[in-house]
Every structure is written in structure tokens, then in C-alpha cells.
Design a protein around this motif. Structure first.
Motif, short mmCIF file in Angstrom:
data_model
loop_
_atom_site.label_atom_id
_atom_site.label_comp_id
_atom_site.label_asym_id
_atom_site.label_seq_id
_atom_site.Cartn_x
_atom_site.Cartn_y
_atom_site.Cartn_z
N GLY A 62 0.82 -1.20 0.00
CA GLY A 62 0.00 0.00 0.00
C GLY A 62 0.86 1.25 0.00
N ALA A 63 0.20 2.39 -0.20
CA ALA A 63 0.91 3.66 -0.32
C ALA A 63 1.73 4.00 0.92
N ASP A 64 1.25 3.58 2.09
CA ASP A 64 1.93 3.91 3.35
C ASP A 64 2.65 2.71 3.96
N ALA A 65 2.98 1.72 3.14
CA ALA A 65 3.62 0.51 3.68
C ALA A 65 4.94 0.83 4.37
N THR A 66 5.78 1.61 3.73
CA THR A 66 7.08 1.93 4.32
C THR A 66 6.90 2.79 5.56
N ARG A 67 5.90 3.65 5.57
CA ARG A 67 5.66 4.47 6.75
C ARG A 67 5.26 3.61 7.95
N LEU A 68 4.47 2.58 7.72
CA LEU A 68 4.11 1.67 8.81
C LEU A 68 5.36 0.95 9.33
N VAL A 69 6.17 0.42 8.42
CA VAL A 69 7.39 -0.27 8.84
C VAL A 69 8.25 0.67 9.67
N ASP A 70 8.42 1.92 9.20
CA ASP A 70 9.23 2.89 9.93
C ASP A 70 8.62 3.24 11.28
N ARG A 71 7.31 3.22 11.37
CA ARG A 71 6.64 3.55 12.62
C ARG A 71 6.88 2.48 13.68
N VAL A 72 7.16 1.24 13.26
CA VAL A 72 7.27 0.12 14.20
C VAL A 72 8.73 -0.23 14.51
N ILE A 73 9.56 -0.41 13.49
CA ILE A 73 10.93 -0.88 13.75
C ILE A 73 11.84 0.29 14.14
N THR A 74 12.99 -0.04 14.75
CA THR A 74 13.92 0.99 15.20
C THR A 74 14.83 1.49 14.08
N ARG A 75 14.92 0.77 12.97
CA ARG A 75 15.82 1.16 11.88
C ARG A 75 15.11 2.05 10.86
N ASP A 76 15.90 2.61 9.95
CA ASP A 76 15.36 3.52 8.94
C ASP A 76 14.93 2.71 7.72
N ALA A 77 13.65 2.38 7.64
CA ALA A 77 13.15 1.56 6.54
C ALA A 77 13.14 2.34 5.23
N ALA A 78 12.91 3.64 5.29
CA ALA A 78 12.80 4.44 4.07
C ALA A 78 14.10 4.42 3.27
N VAL A 267 19.41 1.30 16.09
CA VAL A 267 18.42 2.29 16.52
C VAL A 267 18.69 3.60 15.79
N SER A 268 17.80 3.98 14.89
CA SER A 268 17.94 5.22 14.11
C SER A 268 17.10 6.31 14.77
N GLN A 269 17.71 7.01 15.71
CA GLN A 269 16.98 8.01 16.49
C GLN A 269 16.52 9.19 15.64
N ASP A 270 17.23 9.48 14.56
CA ASP A 270 16.94 10.71 13.80
C ASP A 270 16.18 10.46 12.51
N LYS A 271 15.63 9.26 12.31
CA LYS A 271 14.90 9.03 11.07
C LYS A 271 13.62 9.86 11.07
N GLU A 272 13.08 10.09 9.88
CA GLU A 272 11.98 11.03 9.71
C GLU A 272 10.73 10.60 10.46
N VAL A 273 10.42 9.31 10.43
CA VAL A 273 9.20 8.81 11.08
C VAL A 273 9.53 8.35 12.49
N PRO A 274 8.93 8.93 13.53
CA PRO A 274 9.20 8.48 14.90
C PRO A 274 8.71 7.04 15.08
N PHE A 275 9.53 6.22 15.73
CA PHE A 275 9.12 4.84 15.96
C PHE A 275 8.65 4.64 17.39
N VAL A 276 7.88 3.60 17.61
CA VAL A 276 7.36 3.31 18.93
C VAL A 276 8.53 3.03 19.88
N GLY A 277 8.58 3.77 20.97
CA GLY A 277 9.63 3.59 21.97
C GLY A 277 10.80 4.54 21.82
N ARG A 278 10.77 5.40 20.80
CA ARG A 278 11.93 6.27 20.57
C ARG A 278 12.19 7.21 21.74
N ALA A 279 11.17 7.82 22.28
CA ALA A 279 11.36 8.75 23.40
C ALA A 279 11.97 8.04 24.60
#
Length: 397
Positions: A62-78, A267-279
Motif C-alpha cells: 500500500g501507499a503507506d507501507a514503508t511508513r508503517l514499517v518505519d513507525r514500528v521498527i527501530t531502523r530507517d526503513a525508508a 536504533v535510528s533516532q533521527d529518522k523522519e518517522v518516529p518509531f514506537v519507543g523512541r522517546a
């Protein structure tokens, strides 16, 4: 109730020991051969075929597939292009690891996600507001790992295709005869190897095609017991053994952050999409880092001999890896615990993976591991060493 895997008709005939293990509700071979060393030697010296179908598998599109992956994992999927694979943990809101697995960027831009435990509900919860499709393909997609120094030769012979240009953590489509499959240069052995992904209705055909050419390369079917030895040598962690999923942790001590398990580099702290647990992970780093860290431990053989000599015994170690929580001491104080270990046939050493207090987790540090012989508790020396214990260049070349 457990079921057979897509390769069950072949595994049943080959498993002369009739030794089976439960893996995510699937009967998986513990060992096929009379002795685990036979299968281990296939991993390290020739080629091994391992049924990994019980892994949970999801297709994210889907259009937001990579955004979902980025939202969940700690690495930069994009940043990952099609044709590549990444390994990553993912966390809960407190920065504690839920699970870890591989994510494959497919040619059409969608993702294949693998995990040790079911993640469908978690993915759907995090997909709210996104244009994304999440499909559980666990039962539709079979998989085998082809591992070992001759694995490339076996796969090239079966496919009549050169794989010299497929890099470590790369993936591509492949055909073997009239079989269409996907191949990734990944694995859980720390050796040269591949994982093959095929529709369940062609699973047996794939197994037979590999067996036909694999005989010339001394390829063997390998079960979980030999795989466990190899993954410890490679310093690879196992969920519910070396760490407890945040979903299953009962006490705070049972929950682990990526930095505690040596996965801070993922752990990619500075990727564009914040991931769960980053804070939460940022707060952990601001406090000076985690209180404990994953280490490799090289266990003293002379001390093992001494403990056995008390009982007029020669030192003996199981051919199988162990998965126990064993205290690690600095003098009279416990500083951590070993969670899995094995005698390494290739390194000729007694090894363990564990977590100890961060200030003690320096290479060369000398501590003691609790060890019992004939029911009598004792201690053996343990030296902190870098992970992985075994890291052959052929894995990446």
C-alpha cells in the motif's frame, strides 16, 4: 494442537531419531541424524537445509507501507531500496523489545516481514490512519534456510544461475526448473547462507530439487539442536532465551532495550518517522545508557577440569547447547547471568552469551560463572570477549 510443516512428508521420512520440537505450533525436527555433531558439521563444512517455515510472515503493501514499517521498527526503513533486507528489533512504548526479525523490501516496493511470534494485532494497531494492507502469509509461504560454505554451490547448481553478485542481506527472485521463489542472503548460523521463500504448494518440489543436487555436496537436513549451536557461535540472540519479549515480561528486570542486547547500532533516532519507543530510548541514553549489556563469555577449561576432578571424573560437556539462566559473579556479588551456551566444535571452546552490569562489560574482564557437577555447585572462570565468537569472512564475501 501442533501440525506438520509444508515439508513434513520429507521430514517425517528423514527424521530417523523421531525427535520433534514445538515451534509456533508446528512440529520441527530437533535432529535428523543419530548425533547432533553430524548436522552441525554440515552447517560449518558443507551445506545444511533447515526448515524455517514456522516463522511468522507478513506482507505489508500500500501507499503507506514503508511508513508503517518505519513507525514500528527501530531502523530507517525508508533508506532501504528494493532487493535488500534488514534485521531489526521493534519495541513497546517503554523502549523494551517486543521481538526481532528480518524485513525484505520486495521488487514492487512492498515488504515481507518475519518474526518469531505473531505480530498481526500489533501491526494493525500501528497502521491506524495509514493507507496500508497487512496480510498474514505465514500459512501460504514456506521457507528453508540453505546454510554452510557450499550453500552457494548447491543453489547455483539447482538454479543454473550465478549468485556471486547477490550481496549479504540482499534478495532477488530465482527460478529452479519451473519453480518460482524468492531468495535472500540471510540466515541464523553466522555462515554463508541463503533463505528460500516459496509457495506452500511447491514446498516439497523445492526440497526435492535441493536434495537432488545437494547430495554431491554432502548437504544434509539439519534440525533445531545443531542450529542452536551455530547461532550461539555467531552471537545471535534468541527470544525468550537471551531476552524476554516485552509482552511476556512479568517484572521490569525481564524487559530489555535494544542497547542492552548489543543492538544499539540498529536504533535510528533521527529518522523522519518516529518509531514506537523512541522517546524512552532517548531517555535511556540521556541517563548514561542501559544498566546491563550483552556479552560473550569464554569459559575456563582448567576450572571445568578441577570441578570434575573433585568427583574423580573426566570433564564432560553435552553435545547440545543449553538454555538456562546461570548466575555470573564478581567475587561474592552477582553481576548478571548467562542465558545460553555451548561447546563450540569449530573453536574448541566452552562459550556462553549473557548480560552483565554495564560497568563490568569490558572485553578482557574476568568473572565467574556458576557451574554444577554431580549436583555440587562450583564456579568456573569467565572472560568477557567480543561477539560474535565465530565470524568467517565467507559469510559476507
Amino acid at each position: 494442537m501442533s501440525i506438520g510443516s509444508p515439508f513434513d512428508t520429507r521430514a517425517q521420512a528423514l527424521n530417523v531419531r523421531r525427535q520433534w520440537r514445538q515451534w509456533s505450533g508446528v512440529f520441527a525436527a530437533g535432529a535428523y541424524a543419530p548425533h547432533v555433531d553430524i548436522e552441525y558439521n554440515a552447517i560449518r563444512n558443507t551445506a545444511a537445509v533447515i526448515d524455517i517455515s514456522p516463522l511468522f510472515k507478513y506482507r505489508i503493501s500500500g501507499a503507506d507501507a514503508t511508513r508503517l514499517v518505519d513507525r514500528v521498527i527501530t531502523r530507517d526503513a525508508a533508506a532501504l531500496p528494493p532487493g535488500r533486507v534488514i534485521y531489526s528489533p521493534w519495541c513497546d512504548g517503554e523502549g523494551h523489545i517486543i521481538d526481532d526479525g528480518t524485513l525484505h523490501r520486495l521488487d514492487d516496493g512492498s515488504w515481507r516481514w518475519t518474526a518469531a511470534e505473531g505480530q498481526l494485532r500489533w501491526l494493525r494497531l500501528n497502521a491506524r490512519g495509514l493507507d496500508v494492507s497487512i496480510e498474514d502469509v505465514t500459512d501460504a509461504l514456506a521457507a528453508v534456510a540453505l546454510q554452510g560454505p557450499l550453500s552457494r554451490a548447491v543453489l547455483e547448481a539447482a538454479s543454473q544461475t550465478s549468485l556471486a553478485d547477490l550481496p549479504w542481506f540482499g534478495r532477488r527472485s530465482l527460478t529452479i526448473g519451473d519453480l518460482s521463489l524468492d531468495v535472500s542472503r540471510t540466515g541464523y548460523t553466522g555462515d554463508l547462507g541463503y533463505e528460500l521463500w516459496v509457495s506452500v504448494d511447491r514446498a516439497v518440489d523445492l526440497w526435492d530439487a535441493l536434495a537432488e543436487v545437494g547430495a554431491a555436496y554432502a548437504m544434509r537436513p539439519v534440525g533445531i539442536l545443531a542450529l542452536d549451536i551455530a547461532r550461539i557461535e555467531a552471537g545471535l540472540i534468541m527470544a525468550e532465551v537471551d531476552y524476554t519479549s516485552a509482552w511476556h515480561a512479568i517484572t521490569p528486570h525481564q524487559a530489555y532495550s535494544p542497547f542492552e542486547l548489543g543492538l544499539g547500532r540498529l536504533v535510528s533516532q533521527d529518522k523522519e518517522v518516529p518509531f514506537v519507543g523512541r522517546a524512552a530510548l532517548r531517555r535511556e541514553q540521556e541517563r548514561g545508557g542501559p544498566p546491563r549489556r550483552l556479552v560473550g563469555l569464554d569459559l575456563d577449561w582448567a576450572d571445568l577440569e578441577r570441578l570434575h576432578a573433585r568427583h574423580d571424573l573426566s570433564p564432560a560437556l553435552s553435545a547440545q547447547a543449553w538454555r538456562d539462566q546461570i548466575p555470573v559473579y564478581d567475587g561474592g556479588r552477582q553481576i548478571g547471568r548467562a542465558s545460553s551456551g555451548t561447546w563450540s566444535p569449530v573453536l574448541k571452546k566452552n562459550l556462553a552469551i549473557g548480560t552483565i552490569e554495564s560497568q563490568a562489560a569490558r572485553v578482557g574482564g574476568r568473572f565467574e560463572l556458576e557451574w554444577s557437577v554431580e549436583g555440587e555447585r562450583g564456579r568456573i572462570g569467565a572472560t568477557v570477549v567480543e561477539l560474535p565468537f565465530f565470524d568467517p569472512s565467507r559469510k559476507r564475501e
